[in-house]
Design a protein around this motif. Structure first.
Motif, PDB file in Angstrom:
ATOM      1  N   ASP A 176       0.832  -1.212   0.000  1.00 20.23           N
ATOM      2  CA  ASP A 176       0.000   0.000   0.000  1.00 20.23           C
ATOM      3  C   ASP A 176       0.861   1.255   0.000  1.00 20.23           C
ATOM      4  O   ASP A 176       0.564   2.226  -0.700  1.00 20.23           O
ATOM      5  CB  ASP A 176      -0.923   0.006   1.227  1.00 20.23           C
ATOM      6  N   GLU A 177       1.945   1.236   0.780  1.00 24.31           N
ATOM      7  CA  GLU A 177       2.839   2.403   0.822  1.00 24.31           C
ATOM      8  C   GLU A 177       3.512   2.620  -0.532  1.00 24.31           C
ATOM      9  O   GLU A 177       3.674   3.768  -0.972  1.00 24.31           O
ATOM     10  CB  GLU A 177       3.889   2.209   1.909  1.00 24.31           C
ATOM     11  N   LEU A 205       1.492   6.986  -6.636  1.00 21.70           N
ATOM     12  CA  LEU A 205       0.405   7.925  -6.896  1.00 21.70           C
ATOM     13  C   LEU A 205       0.858   9.357  -6.619  1.00 21.70           C
ATOM     14  O   LEU A 205       0.561  10.268  -7.401  1.00 21.70           O
ATOM     15  CB  LEU A 205      -0.817   7.563  -6.040  1.00 21.70           C
ATOM     16  N   GLU A 206       1.581   9.561  -5.525  1.00 20.76           N
ATOM     17  CA  GLU A 206       2.091  10.894  -5.211  1.00 20.76           C
ATOM     18  C   GLU A 206       3.071  11.374  -6.282  1.00 20.76           C
ATOM     19  O   GLU A 206       3.053  12.539  -6.682  1.00 20.76           O
ATOM     20  CB  GLU A 206       2.774  10.892  -3.836  1.00 20.76           C
ATOM     21  N   LYS A 207       3.909  10.479  -6.736  1.00 24.10           N
ATOM     22  CA  LYS A 207       4.872  10.838  -7.789  1.00 24.10           C
ATOM     23  C   LYS A 207       4.142  11.233  -9.064  1.00 24.10           C
ATOM     24  O   LYS A 207       4.500  12.200  -9.739  1.00 24.10           O
ATOM     25  CB  LYS A 207       5.803   9.657  -8.060  1.00 24.10           C
ATOM     26  N   PHE A 208       3.053  10.514  -9.384  1.00 29.72           N
ATOM     27  CA  PHE A 208       2.270  10.825 -10.577  1.00 29.72           C
ATOM     28  C   PHE A 208       1.578  12.163 -10.429  1.00 29.72           C
ATOM     29  O   PHE A 208       1.543  12.973 -11.363  1.00 29.72           O
ATOM     30  CB  PHE A 208       1.247   9.710 -10.828  1.00 29.72           C
ATOM     31  N   LYS A 209       1.029  12.424  -9.259  1.00 27.34           N
ATOM     32  CA  LYS A 209       0.323  13.691  -9.024  1.00 27.34           C
ATOM     33  C   LYS A 209       1.291  14.870  -9.002  1.00 27.34           C
ATOM     34  O   LYS A 209       0.900  15.990  -9.322  1.00 27.34           O
ATOM     35  CB  LYS A 209      -0.446  13.628  -7.709  1.00 27.34           C
ATOM     36  N   ALA A 210       2.531  14.633  -8.609  1.00 25.89           N
ATOM     37  CA  ALA A 210       3.511  15.709  -8.482  1.00 25.89           C
ATOM     38  C   ALA A 210       4.075  16.155  -9.827  1.00 25.89           C
ATOM     39  O   ALA A 210       4.715  17.201  -9.921  1.00 25.89           O
ATOM     40  CB  ALA A 210       4.649  15.270  -7.572  1.00 25.89           C
ATOM     41  N   ARG A 211       3.853  15.401 -10.864  1.00 22.48           N
ATOM     42  CA  ARG A 211       4.427  15.792 -12.151  1.00 22.48           C
ATOM     43  C   ARG A 211       3.726  17.035 -12.675  1.00 22.48           C
ATOM     44  O   ARG A 211       2.539  17.263 -12.394  1.00 22.48           O
ATOM     45  CB  ARG A 211       4.371  14.644 -13.153  1.00 22.48           C
ATOM     46  N   PRO A 212       4.440  17.846 -13.449  1.00 19.77           N
ATOM     47  CA  PRO A 212       3.859  19.114 -13.922  1.00 19.77           C
ATOM     48  C   PRO A 212       2.785  18.884 -14.977  1.00 19.77           C
ATOM     49  O   PRO A 212       2.743  17.855 -15.656  1.00 19.77           O
ATOM     50  CB  PRO A 212       5.061  19.854 -14.510  1.00 19.77           C
TER      51      PRO A 212
END
Length: 126
Positions: A17-18, A24-31
């Motif tokens: 899960d982590e 998911l965080e890495k994907f959301k953080a992309r510009p």
């Protein structure tokens, strides 16, 4: 030596899960697509692709020109070899004709000498 720690199902599930949350965080953080940095990288990739295509076209053209030049040189070599072979054949034929002419001339000379001897012998007998 480290002691092996047996992980249970809950630990493995929590680690999975982590890892998913981190992705998911890495994907959301992309510009976003309209970000200037993204646009700059896209323009750079496009320029690189265009430059690569131009170099490939130049290489293809150079290869085509080299092939044409090699074909022309090969044709010239074949033509010169054919001309040399033709000249050699003509020289052989001329040499053969000269030899035949000498043989005929020698034969005619021998016949003339023989006829002269025959005529002299006949003249002596009379």
């Amino acid at each position: 030596m480290a002691i092996y720690k047996e992980r249970n199902f809950a630990d493995r599930r929590q680690a999975a899960d982590e890892a998913k949350k981190a992705l998911l965080e890495k994907f959301k953080a992309r510009p976003a697509a309209d970000d200037p940095a993204v646009k700059a990288r896209a323009a750079e990739r496009k320029a690189t692709a265009e430059a690569r295509e131009k170099r490939e076209a130049e290489r293809r053209e150079e290869k085509r020109l080299r092939a044409e030049r090699e074909e022309r040189e090969r044709a010239e070599r074949e033509a010169s070899a054919e001309a040399a072979a033709r000249a050699e054949a003509e020289a052989k034929a001329q040499a053969e004709q000269d030899m035949v002419a000498r043989v005929v001339a020698d034969e005619a000379e021998r016949k003339a000498k023989r006829d002269a001897r025959y005529a002299a012998r006949k003249a002596r007998q009379k």
